[in-house]
Write a protein that holds these residues in place. Sequence first.
Motif, mmCIF file in Angstrom:
data_model
loop_
_atom_site.group_PDB
_atom_site.id
_atom_site.type_symbol
_atom_site.label_atom_id
_atom_site.label_comp_id
_atom_site.label_asym_id
_atom_site.label_seq_id
_atom_site.Cartn_x
_atom_site.Cartn_y
_atom_site.Cartn_z
ATOM 1 N N GLY A 1 0.814 -1.196 0.000
ATOM 2 C CA GLY A 1 0.000 0.000 0.000
ATOM 3 C C GLY A 1 0.854 1.255 0.000
ATOM 4 N N LEU A 2 0.184 2.369 0.116
ATOM 5 C CA LEU A 2 0.883 3.655 0.114
ATOM 6 C C LEU A 2 1.017 4.236 1.518
ATOM 7 C CD1 LEU A 2 -0.710 5.238 -3.057
ATOM 8 C CD2 LEU A 2 1.613 4.427 -2.784
ATOM 9 N N ARG A 3 0.704 3.443 2.534
ATOM 10 C CA ARG A 3 0.842 3.929 3.902
ATOM 11 C C ARG A 3 2.321 4.081 4.242
ATOM 12 N NH1 ARG A 3 -2.140 -0.546 7.124
ATOM 13 N NH2 ARG A 3 -0.660 -1.649 5.831
ATOM 14 N N PRO A 4 2.664 5.078 5.041
ATOM 15 C CA PRO A 4 4.067 5.270 5.415
ATOM 16 C C PRO A 4 4.719 4.002 5.972
ATOM 17 C CG PRO A 4 2.801 7.171 6.075
ATOM 18 C CD PRO A 4 1.813 6.135 5.581
ATOM 19 N N LYS B 1 0.728 14.315 -3.313
ATOM 20 C CA LYS B 1 1.955 15.038 -2.976
ATOM 21 C C LYS B 1 2.698 14.329 -1.849
ATOM 22 C CE LYS B 1 3.671 19.536 -1.565
ATOM 23 N NZ LYS B 1 3.349 20.913 -1.237
ATOM 24 N N GLU B 2 1.991 13.966 -0.796
ATOM 25 C CA GLU B 2 2.628 13.307 0.348
ATOM 26 C C GLU B 2 3.157 11.922 -0.027
ATOM 27 O OE1 GLU B 2 4.067 12.560 4.187
ATOM 28 O OE2 GLU B 2 3.604 14.391 3.099
ATOM 29 N N ALA B 3 2.370 11.162 -0.758
ATOM 30 C CA ALA B 3 2.810 9.827 -1.182
ATOM 31 C C ALA B 3 4.033 9.935 -2.089
ATOM 32 C CB ALA B 3 1.680 9.098 -1.896
ATOM 33 N N GLY B 4 4.038 10.883 -2.977
ATOM 34 C CA GLY B 4 5.187 11.089 -3.861
ATOM 35 C C GLY B 4 6.439 11.444 -3.087
#
Length: 80
Positions: free
Chosen positions: A2-5, A58-61
């Motif tokens: 996933g894209l979770r931190p 933006k944050e995921a990138g």
Amino acid sequence: MGLRPHDIDSALAEAVAAVAGAASLTELKAVRSAHLGEQAPLVLANRQIGGLEPAERKEAGRLIGGARARLNEAFTARQA
């Protein structure tokens, strides 16, 4: 993945450990392919960014870009 931190950090930690554990240039090339190739977790996560809302994108990138940069640094250091 996933894209979770947490997911991104886990993929990075696994990849950096694999880089550190490579005993030869041949193994290091295989690790590079596994962790930066087309089916690598960070690469697949990067492809998911386009489906996010602009603020999330933006944050995921930023997270994925930073992880990939750190991974590339680990490869460069290990090759030296």
